[in-house]
Write a protein that holds these residues in place. Structure first.
Motif, PDB file in Angstrom:
ATOM      1  N   SER A 114     -75.755   2.043  36.363  1.00  0.00           N
ATOM      2  CA  SER A 114     -74.547   3.072  36.501  1.00  0.00           C
ATOM      3  C   SER A 114     -74.579   3.959  36.882  1.00  0.00           C
ATOM      4  O   SER A 114     -73.271   4.589  37.725  1.00  0.00           O
ATOM      5  CB  SER A 114     -73.308   2.844  35.285  1.00  0.00           C
ATOM      6  OG  SER A 114     -72.881   1.204  34.455  1.00  0.00           O
ATOM      7  N   ASP A 115     -75.834   4.532  36.685  1.00  0.00           N
ATOM      8  CA  ASP A 115     -76.153   5.581  37.027  1.00  0.00           C
ATOM      9  C   ASP A 115     -77.134   5.559  38.335  1.00  0.00           C
ATOM     10  O   ASP A 115     -78.054   5.946  38.202  1.00  0.00           O
ATOM     11  CB  ASP A 115     -76.415   6.323  35.687  1.00  0.00           C
ATOM     12  CG  ASP A 115     -78.282   5.380  35.702  1.00  0.00           C
ATOM     13  OD1 ASP A 115     -78.145   4.691  35.561  1.00  0.00           O
ATOM     14  OD2 ASP A 115     -78.335   6.332  34.638  1.00  0.00           O
ATOM     15  N   LEU A 116     -76.594   4.746  39.420  1.00  0.00           N
ATOM     16  CA  LEU A 116     -77.887   4.224  40.149  1.00  0.00           C
ATOM     17  C   LEU A 116     -77.790   5.843  41.466  1.00  0.00           C
ATOM     18  O   LEU A 116     -77.114   6.673  41.451  1.00  0.00           O
ATOM     19  CB  LEU A 116     -77.611   3.187  41.535  1.00  0.00           C
ATOM     20  CG  LEU A 116     -77.948   3.108  42.030  1.00  0.00           C
ATOM     21  CD1 LEU A 116     -79.926   2.394  41.743  1.00  0.00           C
ATOM     22  CD2 LEU A 116     -77.276   1.984  43.444  1.00  0.00           C
ATOM     23  N   GLU A 117     -79.718   6.260  41.935  1.00  0.00           N
ATOM     24  CA  GLU A 117     -79.175   7.005  42.472  1.00  0.00           C
ATOM     25  C   GLU A 117     -79.214   7.057  43.544  1.00  0.00           C
ATOM     26  O   GLU A 117     -79.731   6.272  43.968  1.00  0.00           O
ATOM     27  CB  GLU A 117     -80.869   7.809  42.003  1.00  0.00           C
ATOM     28  CG  GLU A 117     -81.028   9.078  42.390  1.00  0.00           C
ATOM     29  CD  GLU A 117     -82.498   9.486  42.084  1.00  0.00           C
ATOM     30  OE1 GLU A 117     -83.114  11.188  42.411  1.00  0.00           O
ATOM     31  OE2 GLU A 117     -83.277   9.414  41.539  1.00  0.00           O
ATOM     32  N   HIS A 118     -78.729   8.448  44.465  1.00  0.00           N
ATOM     33  CA  HIS A 118     -78.854   8.124  45.991  1.00  0.00           C
ATOM     34  C   HIS A 118     -79.493   9.665  46.631  1.00  0.00           C
ATOM     35  O   HIS A 118     -79.472  10.195  45.721  1.00  0.00           O
ATOM     36  CB  HIS A 118     -76.934   8.397  46.337  1.00  0.00           C
ATOM     37  CG  HIS A 118     -75.459   6.809  45.768  1.00  0.00           C
ATOM     38  ND1 HIS A 118     -75.141   6.752  47.122  1.00  0.00           N
ATOM     39  CD2 HIS A 118     -76.283   6.480  44.873  1.00  0.00           C
ATOM     40  CE1 HIS A 118     -74.482   5.974  46.602  1.00  0.00           C
ATOM     41  NE2 HIS A 118     -75.439   5.625  45.550  1.00  0.00           N
ATOM     42  N   ILE A 119     -80.589   8.441  47.554  1.00  0.00           N
ATOM     43  CA  ILE A 119     -81.736   9.329  47.811  1.00  0.00           C
ATOM     44  C   ILE A 119     -81.023   9.394  49.301  1.00  0.00           C
ATOM     45  O   ILE A 119     -80.613   8.845  49.886  1.00  0.00           O
ATOM     46  CB  ILE A 119     -83.165   9.021  47.291  1.00  0.00           C
ATOM     47  CG1 ILE A 119     -83.109   7.425  48.343  1.00  0.00           C
ATOM     48  CG2 ILE A 119     -82.500   8.775  46.042  1.00  0.00           C
ATOM     49  CD1 ILE A 119     -84.379   6.821  48.188  1.00  0.00           C
ATOM     50  N   PRO A 120     -81.701  11.033  49.692  1.00  0.00           N
ATOM     51  CA  PRO A 120     -81.495  11.123  51.747  1.00  0.00           C
ATOM     52  C   PRO A 120     -82.511   9.583  51.995  1.00  0.00           C
ATOM     53  O   PRO A 120     -83.261   9.832  51.455  1.00  0.00           O
ATOM     54  CB  PRO A 120     -82.151  12.272  51.369  1.00  0.00           C
ATOM     55  CG  PRO A 120     -82.767  12.860  50.551  1.00  0.00           C
ATOM     56  CD  PRO A 120     -82.427  11.969  48.953  1.00  0.00           C
ATOM     57  N   LEU A 121     -81.491   9.706  53.538  1.00  0.00           N
ATOM     58  CA  LEU A 121     -81.704   8.636  54.258  1.00  0.00           C
ATOM     59  C   LEU A 121     -83.118   9.073  54.778  1.00  0.00           C
ATOM     60  O   LEU A 121     -83.086  10.222  55.122  1.00  0.00           O
ATOM     61  CB  LEU A 121     -80.795   8.487  55.162  1.00  0.00           C
ATOM     62  CG  LEU A 121     -81.263   7.418  56.398  1.00  0.00           C
ATOM     63  CD1 LEU A 121     -81.392   6.049  56.197  1.00  0.00           C
ATOM     64  CD2 LEU A 121     -79.726   7.822  57.502  1.00  0.00           C
ATOM     65  N   ASN A 122     -84.748   8.031  54.700  1.00  0.00           N
ATOM     66  CA  ASN A 122     -85.597   8.271  55.507  1.00  0.00           C
ATOM     67  C   ASN A 122     -85.172   7.883  57.036  1.00  0.00           C
ATOM     68  O   ASN A 122     -85.474   6.706  57.102  1.00  0.00           O
ATOM     69  CB  ASN A 122     -86.442   7.173  54.994  1.00  0.00           C
ATOM     70  CG  ASN A 122     -87.362   7.549  55.633  1.00  0.00           C
ATOM     71  OD1 ASN A 122     -88.215   9.030  56.270  1.00  0.00           O
ATOM     72  ND2 ASN A 122     -89.025   7.137  55.480  1.00  0.00           N
ATOM     73  N   TYR A 123     -85.047   8.894  57.735  1.00  0.00           N
ATOM     74  CA  TYR A 123     -84.794   9.092  59.430  1.00  0.00           C
ATOM     75  C   TYR A 123     -84.959   9.327  60.197  1.00  0.00           C
ATOM     76  O   TYR A 123     -85.432  11.165  59.668  1.00  0.00           O
ATOM     77  CB  TYR A 123     -83.056   8.701  59.255  1.00  0.00           C
ATOM     78  CG  TYR A 123     -82.158   8.248  61.341  1.00  0.00           C
ATOM     79  CD1 TYR A 123     -82.790   7.180  61.170  1.00  0.00           C
ATOM     80  CD2 TYR A 123     -82.025   9.854  61.369  1.00  0.00           C
ATOM     81  CE1 TYR A 123     -82.135   6.734  62.983  1.00  0.00           C
ATOM     82  CE2 TYR A 123     -81.763   9.806  62.455  1.00  0.00           C
ATOM     83  CZ  TYR A 123     -81.142   8.090  63.360  1.00  0.00           C
ATOM     84  OH  TYR A 123     -80.535   8.399  64.476  1.00  0.00           O
ATOM     85  N   ASP A 124     -85.266   9.055  60.949  1.00  0.00           N
ATOM     86  CA  ASP A 124     -86.127   9.919  62.511  1.00  0.00           C
ATOM     87  C   ASP A 124     -85.176   9.556  63.507  1.00  0.00           C
ATOM     88  O   ASP A 124     -85.620   8.290  63.516  1.00  0.00           O
ATOM     89  CB  ASP A 124     -87.922   9.537  62.359  1.00  0.00           C
ATOM     90  CG  ASP A 124     -89.068  11.032  61.364  1.00  0.00           C
ATOM     91  OD1 ASP A 124     -88.224  11.424  60.551  1.00  0.00           O
ATOM     92  OD2 ASP A 124     -89.428   9.936  60.886  1.00  0.00           O
ATOM     93  N   ARG A 125     -84.639  10.962  63.907  1.00  0.00           N
ATOM     94  CA  ARG A 125     -84.347  10.836  65.427  1.00  0.00           C
ATOM     95  C   ARG A 125     -84.870  10.393  66.659  1.00  0.00           C
ATOM     96  O   ARG A 125     -85.721  11.468  66.956  1.00  0.00           O
ATOM     97  CB  ARG A 125     -82.787  11.320  65.201  1.00  0.00           C
ATOM     98  CG  ARG A 125     -81.854  11.523  66.882  1.00  0.00           C
ATOM     99  CD  ARG A 125     -80.807  11.792  66.266  1.00  0.00           C
ATOM    100  NE  ARG A 125     -79.663  11.838  67.919  1.00  0.00           N
ATOM    101  CZ  ARG A 125     -78.765  12.296  67.903  1.00  0.00           C
ATOM    102  NH1 ARG A 125     -78.176  12.352  66.793  1.00  0.00           N
ATOM    103  NH2 ARG A 125     -77.922  11.751  69.114  1.00  0.00           N
ATOM    104  N   ILE A 126     -84.801   9.510  67.567  1.00  0.00           N
ATOM    105  CA  ILE A 126     -85.070   9.694  68.778  1.00  0.00           C
ATOM    106  C   ILE A 126     -84.392   9.732  70.214  1.00  0.00           C
ATOM    107  O   ILE A 126     -83.099  10.231  69.525  1.00  0.00           O
ATOM    108  CB  ILE A 126     -86.340   8.298  68.787  1.00  0.00           C
ATOM    109  CG1 ILE A 126     -84.735   7.234  68.643  1.00  0.00           C
ATOM    110  CG2 ILE A 126     -87.066   8.142  68.227  1.00  0.00           C
ATOM    111  CD1 ILE A 126     -85.412   6.061  69.303  1.00  0.00           C
ATOM    112  N   SER A 127     -85.106  10.958  70.899  1.00  0.00           N
ATOM    113  CA  SER A 127     -84.133  10.850  72.046  1.00  0.00           C
ATOM    114  C   SER A 127     -83.814   9.391  73.291  1.00  0.00           C
ATOM    115  O   SER A 127     -83.751   8.287  72.888  1.00  0.00           O
ATOM    116  CB  SER A 127     -85.192  11.966  72.774  1.00  0.00           C
ATOM    117  OG  SER A 127     -86.057  10.498  74.071  1.00  0.00           O
ATOM    118  N   ILE A 128     -82.363   9.297  73.288  1.00  0.00           N
ATOM    119  CA  ILE A 128     -81.067   8.605  73.680  1.00  0.00           C
ATOM    120  C   ILE A 128     -81.928   8.428  74.950  1.00  0.00           C
ATOM    121  O   ILE A 128     -82.037   6.874  75.023  1.00  0.00           O
ATOM    122  CB  ILE A 128     -80.283   9.902  75.015  1.00  0.00           C
ATOM    123  CG1 ILE A 128     -79.860  10.481  73.866  1.00  0.00           C
ATOM    124  CG2 ILE A 128     -79.324   8.497  75.574  1.00  0.00           C
ATOM    125  CD1 ILE A 128     -78.943   9.580  72.694  1.00  0.00           C
TER     126      ILE A 128
END
Length: 355
Positions: A135-149
């Motif tokens: 019920s108290d599941l923690e939400h963490i920052p997304l591990n994401y590295d943006r790349i160029s178009i």
């Protein structure tokens, strides 16, 4: 002796009542055989008239109205013949048009129905539900590295060209593959999304030759019946260019067989946990599995053994809440392996863009 008219009417009613279906069918068959030959029609008619006079000669009512009685009887008989004919045709059409269900599917429907009943009862008795996840599941920052178009375009095109080389293979080398490769492939498949994060899949890896032989015996026995009886002319005709039949050498040639089961539900801490969208979730996992196989430099074949699910589940000692979805032989292709020269659809044939 003259029989009263009421008695004559009663005798007529009894005459028709005691003609059961079997007698009617026998008479109808006799009539059809007789009427097929012109010369016999007159003989039949004459014998019929003589028989009628001998039986009902002392009954003036029947003697007077026998043409109407005979006409009514023949109309009734003709109606039964035509009804039986068209009813059998409609039954055949229903069988042909009906959706075929495997034993797994039938069992799943009955289990789902029982689950629905239990759920309804539980909803009436218990309004206090607990989520399967904490019920108290923690939400963490997304591990994401943006790349160029530009890199995004290059990667997408590179990955398409790589996956476009993937082919279904039916001829495998018996060369072994390290088990760690298979484990990594299945780990990748396990990263697939699933309904309510239930992860409703079980992967059974078979390397043992004796078990592979038993699997092949089960599948080939059922596949022979499938090709000869269940699949129908159109299905088997469509498969002819691919040169497939019920003989499955790859089941014992490939070093590994991966069998994918979907879990309809599971138990956690003694509480039944429903698996939502288990079919779709398992298919998503299977797609990642095939991609990982190709990326690892191996080949595979997506097989759906028709009517083999219960026997294979028993052989592999899987519980009743698991249903077989796919069987994939995995390994290296055989030397001089041939594949059909198939062409994939163009993007425009299966994509609608609303830009």
């Amino acid at each position: 002796m003259t029989v009263p008219c009421r008695t004559q009417n009663f005798i007529c009613v009894l005459f028709f009542c005691f003609l059961d279906v079997e007698n009617i069918i026998n008479i109808s068959q006799f009539l059809r055989n007789m009427l097929s030959k012109k010369k016999l029609v007159i003989d039949f008619y004459t014998r019929m008239m003589n028989k009628m006079y001998s039986i009902f000669g002392d009954m003036p009512f029947i003697k007077q109205y026998w043409p109407f009685i005979l006409t009514g009887f023949l109309c009734y008989l003709s109606t039964r013949i035509f009804y039986s004919k068209y009813a059998s045709q409609d039954k055949k059409k229903d069988i042909i048009n009906s959706t075929y269900q495997t034993p797994d599917e039938i069992a799943e429907i009955s289990e789902n129905n029982s689950d629905d009943t239990q759920n309804d009862e539980n909803e009436e008795c218990d309004d206090d539900y607990q989520p399967s996840l904490p019920s108290d599941l923690e939400h963490i920052p997304l591990n994401y590295d943006r790349i160029s178009i530009d890199e995004t375009i290059d990667r997408s095109n590179e990955f398409y060209n790589f996956m476009n080389l993937r082919r279904t293979v039916r001829h495998f080398s018996q060369e072994d593959v390290p088990i760690e490769v298979i484990r990594n492939i299945i780990r990748t498949a396990g990263t697939a999304p699933s309904g309510a994060h239930t992860e409703p899949w079980t992967y059974v890896v078979v390397h043992n030759m004796e078990i592979k032989k038993q699997i092949r015996e089960i599948i080939e026995a059922e596949e022979e019946i499938n090709y000869k009886k269940r699949m129908g002319k159109q299905w088997t005709t469509d498969l002819k260019p691919l040169k497939t039949n019920w003989i499955k050498e790859y089941l014992t040639d490939a070093p590994y067989l991966i069998l994918l089961f979907k879990q309809l539900f599971s138990f956690k801490n003694g509480v039944k946990r429903m698996h939502y969208y288990n079919e779709i979730s398992v298919c998503l996992s299977a797609g990642l599995l095939m991609t990982a196989v190709h990326y690892a430099g191996l080949v595979s074949l997506t097989s759906t053994p028709l009517n083999c699910g219960p026997a294979l589940r028993t052989l592999l000692n899987r519980p009743s809440n698991e249903k077989l979805v796919l069987l994939l032989p995995v390994g290296y292709p055989a030397e001089k392996c041939l594949v059909p020269d198939l062409q994939r659809k163009d993007l425009s044939e299966y994509t609608i863009e609303m830009l």
